[in-house]
Design an enzyme around this catalytic site. Structure first.
Site, PDB file in Angstrom:
ATOM      1  N   GLU A   1       1.274  -3.486  -3.538  1.00 42.92           N
ATOM      2  CA  GLU A   1       0.167  -3.493  -4.512  1.00 42.92           C
ATOM      3  C   GLU A   1       0.580  -4.038  -5.873  1.00 42.92           C
ATOM      4  O   GLU A   1      -0.249  -4.579  -6.602  1.00 42.92           O
ATOM      5  CB  GLU A   1      -0.440  -2.094  -4.657  1.00 42.92           C
ATOM      6  CG  GLU A   1       0.424  -1.023  -5.332  1.00 42.92           C
ATOM      7  CD  GLU A   1       1.349  -0.271  -4.381  1.00 42.92           C
ATOM      8  OE1 GLU A   1       1.680  -0.806  -3.301  1.00 42.92           O
ATOM      9  OE2 GLU A   1       1.768   0.862  -4.732  1.00 42.92           O
TER      10      GLU A   1
ATOM     11  N   HIS B   1       6.190  -1.418  -2.245  1.00 40.08           N
ATOM     12  CA  HIS B   1       4.845  -1.298  -2.824  1.00 40.08           C
ATOM     13  C   HIS B   1       4.227  -2.691  -3.011  1.00 40.08           C
ATOM     14  O   HIS B   1       4.351  -3.283  -4.089  1.00 40.08           O
ATOM     15  CB  HIS B   1       4.915  -0.600  -4.188  1.00 40.08           C
ATOM     16  CG  HIS B   1       5.243   0.853  -4.083  1.00 40.08           C
ATOM     17  ND1 HIS B   1       4.274   1.819  -3.988  1.00 40.08           N
ATOM     18  CD2 HIS B   1       6.428   1.489  -4.041  1.00 40.08           C
ATOM     19  CE1 HIS B   1       4.860   3.007  -3.894  1.00 40.08           C
ATOM     20  NE2 HIS B   1       6.163   2.830  -3.920  1.00 40.08           N
TER      21      HIS B   1
ATOM     22  N   GLN C   1       6.473   6.427   5.625  1.00 40.18           N
ATOM     23  CA  GLN C   1       7.299   7.538   6.109  1.00 40.18           C
ATOM     24  C   GLN C   1       6.452   8.487   6.965  1.00 40.18           C
ATOM     25  O   GLN C   1       6.902   8.990   7.991  1.00 40.18           O
ATOM     26  CB  GLN C   1       7.942   8.247   4.909  1.00 40.18           C
ATOM     27  CG  GLN C   1       8.871   7.305   4.119  1.00 40.18           C
ATOM     28  CD  GLN C   1       9.444   7.917   2.842  1.00 40.18           C
ATOM     29  OE1 GLN C   1       9.135   9.045   2.473  1.00 40.18           O
ATOM     30  NE2 GLN C   1      10.294   7.156   2.158  1.00 40.18           N
TER      31      GLN C   1
ATOM     32  N   ARG D   1      13.470   7.211  -2.709  1.00 36.79           N
ATOM     33  CA  ARG D   1      14.824   7.747  -2.486  1.00 36.79           C
ATOM     34  C   ARG D   1      15.126   7.913  -1.001  1.00 36.79           C
ATOM     35  O   ARG D   1      16.259   8.020  -0.596  1.00 36.79           O
ATOM     36  CB  ARG D   1      14.936   9.161  -3.086  1.00 36.79           C
ATOM     37  CG  ARG D   1      15.109   9.202  -4.564  1.00 36.79           C
ATOM     38  CD  ARG D   1      15.315  10.639  -5.044  1.00 36.79           C
ATOM     39  NE  ARG D   1      14.695  10.788  -6.343  1.00 36.79           N
ATOM     40  CZ  ARG D   1      15.207  10.286  -7.462  1.00 36.79           C
ATOM     41  NH1 ARG D   1      16.353   9.635  -7.433  1.00 36.79           N
ATOM     42  NH2 ARG D   1      14.574  10.427  -8.597  1.00 36.79           N
TER      43      ARG D   1
ATOM     44  N   GLN E   1     -15.726   2.230 -38.584  1.00 39.05           N
ATOM     45  CA  GLN E   1     -15.371   2.013 -40.001  1.00 39.05           C
ATOM     46  C   GLN E   1     -14.178   2.888 -40.360  1.00 39.05           C
ATOM     47  O   GLN E   1     -13.256   2.454 -41.047  1.00 39.05           O
ATOM     48  CB  GLN E   1     -16.530   2.421 -40.913  1.00 39.05           C
ATOM     49  CG  GLN E   1     -17.771   1.562 -40.827  1.00 39.05           C
ATOM     50  CD  GLN E   1     -18.891   2.175 -41.678  1.00 39.05           C
ATOM     51  OE1 GLN E   1     -18.651   2.708 -42.749  1.00 39.05           O
ATOM     52  NE2 GLN E   1     -20.111   2.108 -41.185  1.00 39.05           N
TER      53      GLN E   1
ATOM     54  N   GLU F   1      13.103  15.175   2.672  1.00 37.98           N
ATOM     55  CA  GLU F   1      12.522  15.479   1.355  1.00 37.98           C
ATOM     56  C   GLU F   1      11.720  16.784   1.434  1.00 37.98           C
ATOM     57  O   GLU F   1      11.652  17.536   0.471  1.00 37.98           O
ATOM     58  CB  GLU F   1      11.597  14.321   0.905  1.00 37.98           C
ATOM     59  CG  GLU F   1      10.917  14.560  -0.440  1.00 37.98           C
ATOM     60  CD  GLU F   1      10.028  13.402  -0.919  1.00 37.98           C
ATOM     61  OE1 GLU F   1       9.898  12.381  -0.202  1.00 37.98           O
ATOM     62  OE2 GLU F   1       9.461  13.528  -2.021  1.00 37.98           O
TER      63      GLU F   1
ATOM     64  N   CYS G   1       5.028   3.071   1.400  1.00 40.14           N
ATOM     65  CA  CYS G   1       6.097   3.962   0.928  1.00 40.14           C
ATOM     66  C   CYS G   1       5.993   5.312   1.629  1.00 40.14           C
ATOM     67  O   CYS G   1       6.264   5.401   2.809  1.00 40.14           O
ATOM     68  CB  CYS G   1       6.084   4.052  -0.592  1.00 40.14           C
ATOM     69  SG  CYS G   1       7.727   4.402  -1.245  1.00 40.14           S
ATOM     70  N   LEU G   2       5.553   6.374   0.946  1.00 39.95           N
ATOM     71  CA  LEU G   2       5.399   7.651   1.639  1.00 39.95           C
ATOM     72  C   LEU G   2       4.443   7.491   2.825  1.00 39.95           C
ATOM     73  O   LEU G   2       4.584   8.159   3.847  1.00 39.95           O
ATOM     74  CB  LEU G   2       4.883   8.718   0.665  1.00 39.95           C
ATOM     75  CG  LEU G   2       4.746  10.118   1.241  1.00 39.95           C
ATOM     76  CD1 LEU G   2       6.084  10.647   1.714  1.00 39.95           C
ATOM     77  CD2 LEU G   2       4.161  11.077   0.210  1.00 39.95           C
TER      78      LEU G   2
ATOM     79  N   TYR H   1      -1.244  12.819 -12.782  1.00 33.73           N
ATOM     80  CA  TYR H   1      -2.417  13.393 -13.451  1.00 33.73           C
ATOM     81  C   TYR H   1      -2.326  13.230 -14.969  1.00 33.73           C
ATOM     82  O   TYR H   1      -3.325  13.161 -15.664  1.00 33.73           O
ATOM     83  CB  TYR H   1      -2.555  14.886 -13.129  1.00 33.73           C
ATOM     84  CG  TYR H   1      -3.266  15.145 -11.834  1.00 33.73           C
ATOM     85  CD1 TYR H   1      -4.389  14.400 -11.473  1.00 33.73           C
ATOM     86  CD2 TYR H   1      -2.828  16.134 -10.968  1.00 33.73           C
ATOM     87  CE1 TYR H   1      -5.040  14.633 -10.281  1.00 33.73           C
ATOM     88  CE2 TYR H   1      -3.482  16.372  -9.773  1.00 33.73           C
ATOM     89  CZ  TYR H   1      -4.589  15.619  -9.437  1.00 33.73           C
ATOM     90  OH  TYR H   1      -5.237  15.850  -8.259  1.00 33.73           O
TER      91      TYR H   1
ATOM     92  N   PRO I   1     -17.587   5.756 -36.867  1.00 30.28           N
ATOM     93  CA  PRO I   1     -16.228   5.982 -36.335  1.00 30.28           C
ATOM     94  C   PRO I   1     -15.372   4.703 -36.418  1.00 30.28           C
ATOM     95  O   PRO I   1     -14.194   4.779 -36.757  1.00 30.28           O
ATOM     96  CB  PRO I   1     -16.474   6.387 -34.872  1.00 30.28           C
ATOM     97  CG  PRO I   1     -17.882   6.879 -34.841  1.00 30.28           C
ATOM     98  CD  PRO I   1     -18.633   6.118 -35.892  1.00 30.28           C
TER      99      PRO I   1
HETATM  100  N1  GLN Z   1       8.873  10.397  -1.805  1.00 34.52           N
HETATM  101  C1  GLN Z   1       9.264   9.272  -1.025  1.00 34.52           C
HETATM  102  C2  GLN Z   1      10.651   8.778  -1.363  1.00 34.52           C
HETATM  103  O1  GLN Z   1      11.189   9.090  -2.397  1.00 34.52           O
HETATM  104  C3  GLN Z   1       8.261   8.137  -1.147  1.00 34.52           C
HETATM  105  C4  GLN Z   1       8.222   7.550  -2.508  1.00 34.52           C
HETATM  106  C5  GLN Z   1       6.972   6.749  -2.753  1.00 34.52           C
HETATM  107  O2  GLN Z   1       6.015   6.811  -2.008  1.00 34.52           O
HETATM  108  N2  GLN Z   1       6.956   6.001  -3.826  1.00 34.52           N
HETATM  109  O3  GLN Z   1      11.240   8.057  -0.600  1.00 34.52           O
END
Ligand code: GLN
Length: 535
Positions: free
Chosen positions: A512, A510, A388, A465, A194, A408, A384-385, A56, A192
């Site tokens: 992306e 990732h 999971q 992690r 200038q 986690e 990633c997450l 954020y 602004p």
């Molecule tokens: N929180 C998860 C981890 O640490 C996924 C991390 C993530 O999505 N970048 O493994």
């Protein structure tokens, strides 16, 4: 640095003008004119890097090949200009100060008083030099923040000094500023702009080119007024109007006003030729796709700020460009769909993407979204997450482990299907300590991933992690979730798929970060294509 030309980009009046996109566009244009270009971002805040900042606050954390957690503008640099950034491509004031203070503690200043000028500015200059090589023709340096900020001052002083050292005929100062339209009086205002270039002149930086961000077209009188007050030739005042269709229009708009030629002229390099035909062809497909509408839901927990998932949304656009799709993305707050009734938000979408994230908030909604995609046979991409969550969902729904979880979120769960990676045990510092950067992965022949990539050996960027606990691989395979991408030593699950589903692929890395408008990422292309086929 002998022959390297320097192009410094500063911002004025307000932040969020799109300085990163402008800098990236300049890098693209100069590369296309045949020059070897480097590009770097300097951030005046005191965090050592953005890795520990809330999305954020800062938007997405962009991860480089060499595993640095960096500003999201580096994503624009890589996507637009096709450059590969490194940890030398982004420096914050925190990183600069921490090396100055480290040297002070080691006695490196030999008893002298350590000061902002010259010690901090010298460190910034060294950081800028680290950002390019001997063979770099043009080094582009974007200074974050806004002219007039207290914390930007050491950075501006450092680029002033570097500009003088390199020679004024080898340096260009480009200033991006705001030219607002006031609805109440029906006027476009240049004051602004200038004033922001005046702030730079006060500290010894004379902007050579003014780029004006505007909502409405500027009139000739505005160009002339700005040229007069900012001591510039008329043609060095450039308009950068909001683009309506795609950010990838920006370089084309800037080239039409000869921005790249002006910069080359300023730094004393010949213009060469510019061929943007492939870029324009890509843009044409992005702006008027012929394959029909496809709707993808992205289920995350920072949906109020799209910058938090910048590269995800860009990679989806690239996938859509590859498939000629008219892409609509809807952001769904995962917390709002956790209780089942909220799932109606996913009715009618053609594909579901669950991106990465940290922390428990919103997890149950993400798991519910995975289940929705699996049961409705909707194309699913987990990242990633998101991967999971896919593992947890299969364990809970199909392998009889109702309390399966990631350690986690539930350290004492009976079924830790996702657990801490072995080398993370005992790590206490949060910054820069995850499994980061590019790692190789071997794909299973015949898998959907292998079909997308068209090869079996890939390399992708990571930031996590926790991992899929291999102790559960057999049981989950029986429940239909197969590991189709493994680390070369066979230990880490990097991709899982459901062969019983039309397109259900989830990866620990990732993808992306490596997608480009001219080279869409195979998994995003495959995902969007599957979503189109399933309509
Ligand atoms: N929180 C998860 C981890 O640490 C996924 C991390 C993530 O999505 N970048 O493994």
């Amino acid at each position: 640095m002998a022959g390297t030309r320097l192009v410094f980009i500063t911002g004025g009046v307000v932040s969020s003008l799109g300085k990163g996109i402008t800098a990236a566009s300049i890098a693209l244009l100069l590369r296309r004119r045949g020059y070897r270009v480097s590009i770097q971002k300097l951030d005046p805040y005191l965090n050592v890097d953005p890795g520990t900042m809330s999305p954020y606050q800062h938007g997405e954390v962009y991860v480089t090949e060499d595993g640095a957690e960096t500003d999201l503008d580096l994503g624009h640099y890589e996507r637009f200009a096709g450059v590969t950034c490194t940890r030398s491509s982004n420096f914050t004031a925190g990183r600069i100060y921490s090396s100055v203070l480290g040297r002070e503690r080691r006695g490196g200043y030999l008893g002298r008083t350590v000061q902002v000028i010259p010690h901090v500015t010298d460190e910034i200059k060294a950081a800028i030099r680290e950002g390019f090589g001997e063979d770099t023709h043009i080094a582009i340096v974007e200074v974050g923040g806004t002219a007039g900020d207290i914390e930007s001052l050491p950075f501006l002083e450092a680029i002033r000094q570097l500009g003088t050292e390199a020679g004024r005929d080898r340096t260009a100062f480009v200033h991006l500023t705001l030219v607002p339209y006031l609805k109440a009086s029906g006027e476009t205002k240049t004051k602004p702009a200038q004033q922001s270039s005046g702030i730079l002149r006060e500290i010894g930086i004379f902007p050579d080119i003014l780029i004006c961000r505007t909502e409405r077209p500027m009139q000739e009188e505005h160009f002339e007024k700005l040229a007069l007050f900012c001591s510039l030739p008329r043609r060095n005042v450039i308009e950068e109007r909001d683009v309506s269709g795609s950010i990838y229009e920006v370089p084309v708009e800037l080239a039409a006003q000869h921005l790249d030629e002006l910069i080359l002229e300023k730094v004393g390099l010949p213009p060469g030729g510019l061929d943007l035909s492939d870029w324009k062809e890509m843009l044409g497909r992005a702006l008027s796709p012929s394959g029909g509408r496809v709707t993808i839901a992205v289920v995350g927990k920072y949906m109020a700020l799209r910058d938090a998932y910048k590269s995800i949304f860009e990679a989806l656009k690239h996938g859509a460009i590859a498939c000629d799709a008219d892409l609509e993305t809807i952001g769904v707050e995962s917390e709002e769909i956790a209780d089942g009734s909220g799932l109606t938000k996913l009715e009618g979408v053609n594909g579901i993407l669950v991106p990465g994230g940290f922390g428990y908030r919103g997890i149950e909604g993400k798991i519910a979204a995975v289940r929705f995609a699996r049961e409705r046979r909707l194309p699913f991409l987990g990242i990633c997450l998101g991967m999971q969550c896919a593992v947890i969902e299969t364990a809970r729904s199909l392998a009889g482990m109702e309390d399966a979880h990631s350690t986690e979120f539930e350290p004492d769960t009976k079924h830790p299907v996702i657990n801490l990676m072995a080398d993370q045990a005992g790590v206490t510092d949060l910054g820069g300590t995850m499994r980061l950067g590019a790692w190789p992965c071997r794909l299973e022949p015949g898998s959907k991933a292998a079909a997308c990539y068209g090869t079996l050996d890939i390399s992708e960027r990571h930031r996590h992690r926790y991992e899929f606990n291999p102790a559960y691989a057999c049981e989950l395979e029986k429940a239909g979730l197969v590991r189709t991408g493994l680390s070369p030593d066979g230990t880490l699950a990097e991709i899982v798929e459901r062969p019983d589903h039309p397109w259900f692929v989830a990866c620990q890395f990732h993808p992306e970060f490596k997608s480009r408008p001219l080279a869409p990422h195979p998994l995003f292309e495959g995902f969007v294509r599957a979503a189109m086929e399933g309509r």
